[in-house]
Enzyme design. Sequence first.
Site, PDB file in Angstrom:
ATOM      1  N   ASN A 107      18.933   3.078   6.169  1.00  0.00           N
ATOM      2  CA  ASN A 107      19.082   1.897   5.321  1.00  0.00           C
ATOM      3  C   ASN A 107      20.328   1.947   4.441  1.00  0.00           C
ATOM      4  OD1 ASN A 107      16.769   0.194   5.872  1.00  0.00           O
ATOM      5  ND2 ASN A 107      15.523   1.844   5.051  1.00  0.00           N
ATOM      6  N   THR A 133      17.090   6.989  11.785  1.00  0.00           N
ATOM      7  CA  THR A 133      16.277   7.520  10.700  1.00  0.00           C
ATOM      8  C   THR A 133      14.941   7.987  11.231  1.00  0.00           C
ATOM      9  OG1 THR A 133      15.107   7.053   8.619  1.00  0.00           O
ATOM     10  CG2 THR A 133      15.504   5.178  10.054  1.00  0.00           C
ATOM     11  N   ASP A 135      12.458   8.147   9.397  1.00  0.00           N
ATOM     12  CA  ASP A 135      11.481   7.372   8.623  1.00  0.00           C
ATOM     13  C   ASP A 135      11.076   6.069   9.309  1.00  0.00           C
ATOM     14  OD1 ASP A 135      11.785   9.331   6.691  1.00  0.00           O
ATOM     15  OD2 ASP A 135      13.269   8.191   5.561  1.00  0.00           O
ATOM     16  N   GLY A 179       8.899  10.880   5.110  1.00  0.00           N
ATOM     17  CA  GLY A 179       8.887   9.443   5.353  1.00  0.00           C
ATOM     18  C   GLY A 179       9.090   8.574   4.134  1.00  0.00           C
ATOM     19  N   GLU A 235       4.338  12.335   1.973  1.00  0.00           N
ATOM     20  CA  GLU A 235       5.000  12.798   0.756  1.00  0.00           C
ATOM     21  C   GLU A 235       5.106  11.693  -0.290  1.00  0.00           C
ATOM     22  OE1 GLU A 235       9.000  13.928   1.775  1.00  0.00           O
ATOM     23  OE2 GLU A 235       9.598  11.884   2.291  1.00  0.00           O
TER      24      GLU A 235
END
Length: 398
Positions: A107, A133, A135, A179, A235
């Site tokens: 991002n 990514t 994530d 993440g 997390e």
Amino acid sequence: MAGNVLVVHGGGPTAVINASLYGVIMEAKESGVIDHVYGAIGGSEAVLKEQFLDLMKYPQEKLELLLTTPATAIGSSRYALEEEDYQAMGAIFKKHDIRYVLLNGGNGTMDTCGKIYRACKDAGVCVVGIPKTIDNDIAITDHTPGYGSAARYIAETTAEVGVDVKALPIHVCIIEAMGRNAGWITAASALARKKPGDAPHLIYLPERPFKEEEFLKDVKRLYDQLGGVVVVASEGLKKENGEPIVPPIFKSGRSVYYGDVSAYLAELVIKNLGIKARSEKPGLCGRASIALQSSLDRDEAVLAGREALKAAMRGEGGTMVGFIREETPDGSYKMHTRMIPIEEVMLYERTLPGEYINERGNDVTQAFTDWCKPLIGSEIRDFIDFQELYREEKGEQA
């Protein structure tokens, strides 16, 4: 139009970011009109320092190593560019005859990509984004290169931990997944399951408020039933008021070092339930593992690099390569790429949608596992359990 290419890596690496770099180089070679593919050695700050290495001068056997090299072979950074930095880049690109700039990242990097595009579009420089990514939180695209390998890692790891806990069912094991504010990696642990009762037994995602009382009730119920429990927690878990359940250790912009969520949850179990508990935090292992790299993820990362350069050479600046999943009659996986306007993805965080999370907020739905399963490549490995076979035989004899 002939000219040179510059590839810039941004943010945290993945197990396949170098595969996208490989795709760019191969496309450049095959085009016959690219003189040099430069790598910015050290991320966005390297552009300002003109730390460029011509990657096309290396033999093919060296370039092939990119497909199985973890992290980023040219280096990355989280350097925060200022407005004057963007304005200075046009002259640098002109000096090195760089016509095409490809930024590979998440991002934050796509935001940088959009700003460089706006600053340099009148100078004849075409800027395109390559998504990356673990994530999986970039907007519009169905998924991002890097996620499939991270998803495979967490699924394989959870399966192995599940076998360990089942063999000696005396404690609760809590695995913490990366993440940030998106639960895509955490959710992928569900792919460890082969049959009912397999780990993970509980999955907690940042898209739902974490409720301690419900967590403890769920753990106690499953512990009484199974003896050993495997929990996978993000997390980025937050309380109902939106605050992290464990304050971050460090935060600067989008860069966050999260507190130890798994250790906190293990302590909750020990103190409140009197049950032995332990925490596991794979961390960087989950994004650097080539041993558990998804073959589909790697192939799509190569494709993303190739398509980015093709788009740049067509003059389609200010865009990012996106993956669009197609509906098929038999439900098989099929996708195509399309170029997405960079304004639609800049700093927009895509989280796990509600239909992928169960009602209680402690697991995922079948819809998620159906969506995710193709991305990890081959099936999760099978294991033998003689304890289970023994119980089945005794049950048949009874």
